[in-house]
Design an enzyme around this catalytic site. Structure first.
Site, mmCIF file in Angstrom:
data_model
loop_
_atom_site.group_PDB
_atom_site.id
_atom_site.type_symbol
_atom_site.label_atom_id
_atom_site.label_comp_id
_atom_site.label_asym_id
_atom_site.label_seq_id
_atom_site.Cartn_x
_atom_site.Cartn_y
_atom_site.Cartn_z
ATOM 1 N N ASP A 1 -19.123 -86.299 -25.080
ATOM 2 C CA ASP A 1 -18.925 -85.965 -23.676
ATOM 3 C C ASP A 1 -17.555 -86.432 -23.357
ATOM 4 O O ASP A 1 -17.175 -87.376 -23.708
ATOM 5 C CB ASP A 1 -20.085 -86.645 -22.688
ATOM 6 C CG ASP A 1 -20.160 -86.339 -21.433
ATOM 7 O OD1 ASP A 1 -20.163 -85.312 -21.060
ATOM 8 O OD2 ASP A 1 -19.808 -87.354 -20.583
ATOM 9 N N GLU B 1 -16.756 -81.565 -26.041
ATOM 10 C CA GLU B 1 -16.756 -81.105 -24.538
ATOM 11 C C GLU B 1 -15.399 -81.595 -24.408
ATOM 12 O O GLU B 1 -15.132 -82.459 -23.667
ATOM 13 C CB GLU B 1 -17.979 -81.608 -23.924
ATOM 14 C CG GLU B 1 -17.923 -81.100 -22.602
ATOM 15 C CD GLU B 1 -17.991 -82.106 -21.322
ATOM 16 O OE1 GLU B 1 -18.337 -81.339 -20.176
ATOM 17 O OE2 GLU B 1 -17.980 -83.170 -21.643
#
Length: 543
Positions: free
Chosen positions: A225, A284
């Site tokens: 993330d 990401e």
């Protein structure tokens, strides 16, 4: 279950994982290069205990759906101990399962069941920030000497009443919150998500330990993330721009895509490689250009990076072709495959973005025809639209709450899935659902679409079956992608033994048949020599 109680079982699970997924050989280690990976937003996938929130047992019970769909792996959003200020992306304990979702034995059982079905398991890791309830941050609140693991700064102004710089939160408002003692702390997202300081050696040591913990449990990889945000520019300089949210992924920013972040990813790649069995890291990462994004997937860094330029591309064939060409060229320059994606838990579902189910089905076939890996977000195989009429009282997205009702954000794509039945909760679980489901979703359920040759679910199943069977589909090594002349508004490309046509024109179009049609998002008419392509359709051809 405590962390220590699982230690002996973790080592056994890791060994079993390698055996049951066929990992350990060269082909198995490279599985990710053309894999189709299914994203499970855990709280909205399936609820096993009737509390209205999806959980790990619910995921495990529905793994046969994913195996029948034909995907290669499942990516699970965070299920760790968390106050849930941002759907679990505010982690208080990275080595424990939140009771909302089960416990460590449920995680172990899920991994074991997935591997038995030939599915790999990827989990989220959240290294840019912790929860404000994390022991490190709670200690920092009590003792200024414990603040070095985060970004604490004195304020500006005569009495420190102004934030240390002009950075804005991605969720709206300033990226700084002031404590009663006068210090400010940085949070690029919600105030409950303080940013970690990756210049502090204990941060790197802790996350290496966290990765090992889950790898020992048998996890096959991590989706990282905010992989682009872990390092901030020295001195935390001002940006000098009043609309920073519009710059994310388009312009250089002092808190995103800093060069030093790549050293972290190199260290993680070495850790992943030390386990063998094709363990992967997925970034990401938002970057200003395809070339900058490709840096995250250099041979000694992470394996995949989501292609958000493709996701954000409008229904425009010229722009689609440009994004495809630039993406393939950028990743090829570093020897990596491209990773394609149309939807996820942070964006409006692509059926709604594109304006129709026909376009969503066509876009799916286009994506699955491209060389490289692809991600499928839960529910897109059902053709689910964005839910745009959620009542404000039901909303949970912190970005919605912090921007006085800004629409177009994330709750609408997170509405729990319909599995069966004609009324809510459509088989989601024995109780209700944490977000209200629309009336009429019974026709979109897994049960309703199974066996219907015209359904979106059966289209995905057929596409994934063909993708495995046809060497010209998916595999980057199968050969180059070649564009052929086509009428305006039509894309036509070939790969060895395969062709793909996409008609974006407002009316059907006729052209020479490039081969034998094997799958189409809408019925095509052909006499073997010419073909009439329906509007907003994609067709696969065997050559």
């Amino acid at each position: 279950m405590t962390h220590e109680l699982t230690a002996s079982r973790l080592a056994s699970a890791s060994s079993n994982a390698t055996a049951s997924t066929g990992a350990g050989d060269a082909a198995g280690d490279a599985w990710w290069r053309d894999a189709v990976i299914y994203q499970v937003y855990v709280r909205s996938f399936a609820d096993s205990d009737g509390d209205g929130v999806g959980d790990l047992r619910g995921v495990r019970e529905h793994l046969p759906h994913l195996a029948r769909l034909g995907v290669d792996a499942v990516w699970l959003t965070p299920f760790y101990v968390s106050p849930q200020a941002d759907g679990g992306y505010d982690v208080a304990d990275y080595r424990a399962v939140d009771p909302l979702f089960g416990d460590l034995s449920d995680a172990d059982a899920l991994v074991t069941a997935a591997h038995a079905l030939g599915l790999r398991v990827i989990v989220d890791v959240v290294p840019n920030h912790t929860s404000a309830e994390h022991p490190w941050f709670r200690a920092a609140l009590r003792d200024p000497a414990a603040r070095a693991r985060y970004h604490f700064r004195p304020g500006r102004g005569a009495s420190g009443e102004l934030p240390p710089n002009d950075w804005e939160s991605v969720f709206g408002g300033p990226a700084w919150t002031r404590l009663p003692d006068g210090d400010w702390y940085l949070h690029l997202f919600a105030p409950e998500q303080p940013d970690l300081n990756w210049d502090h050696p204990e941060v790197a040591e802790e996350f290496a330990s966290v990765l090992r913990f889950w790898l020992d449990l048998g996890i096959d990889g991590f989706r990282v993330d905010v992989a682009h945000g872990m390092v901030k520019a020295p001195g935390l300089p001002d940006i000098g721009h009043g609309a920073q949210a519009t710059l994310i992924g388009t312009e250089p920013l002092p808190f995103f895509d800093q060069d030093a972040v790549h050293e972290i990813h190199r260290s993680w790649r070495r850790l992943l490689d030390s386990y063998g069995g094709g363990r992967i890291g997925v970034a990401e990462a938002w970057a200003p250009t395809s070339e900058r994004l490709a840096l995250y997937v250099r041979p000694d860094e992470l394996h995949q990076a989501f292609n958000f330029r493709f996701l954000n591309c409008p229904w425009d064939p010229a722009r689609m072709r440009t994004v495809i060409d630039e993406s393939l060229a950028a990743t090829a320059s570093v020897g990596a495959p491209t990773t394609w994606v149309l939807s996820n838990h942070d964006v409006v579902r692509h059926r709604t973005r594109y304006g129709s189910l026909d376009r969503a089905r066509a876009a799916a076939l286009l994506m699955l025809a491209l060389p490289g890996s692809a991600y499928v977000y839960q529910g897109e195989e059902l053709g689910l639209p964005e839910v745009t009429d959620l009542p404000d009282a039901a909303r949970r997205d912190p970005a919605f709450l912090r921007t006085a009702g800004q629409d177009g954000l994330r709750d609408g794509c997170r509405v729990p899935l319909p599995w069966a039945g004609t009324e809510p909760p459509y088989g989601f679980g024995p109780g209700g659902a944490w977000l209200p489901q629309p009336a009429g979703w019974g026709d979109l359920s897994v049960a309703a679409q199974t066996g219907d040759p015209h359904s979106t679910l059966e289209l995905y199943r057929a596409a994934l079956e063909l993708r495995r069977a046809m060497p010209g589909l998916g595999a980057p090594e199968a050969g180059p992608l070649t564009w052929l002349p086509a009428p305006e508004g039509v894309l036509l490309f070939t790969r060895p033994g395969f062709a793909c046509t996409l008609n974006t024109r407002p009316a059907p179009v006729e052209l020479p048949a490039p081969g034998r049609p094997v799958l189409s998002s809408a019925p095509v008419e052909t006499d073997g020599r010419t073909v009439r392509l329906p509007t907003d359709s994609c067709t696969w051809w065997a050559m």
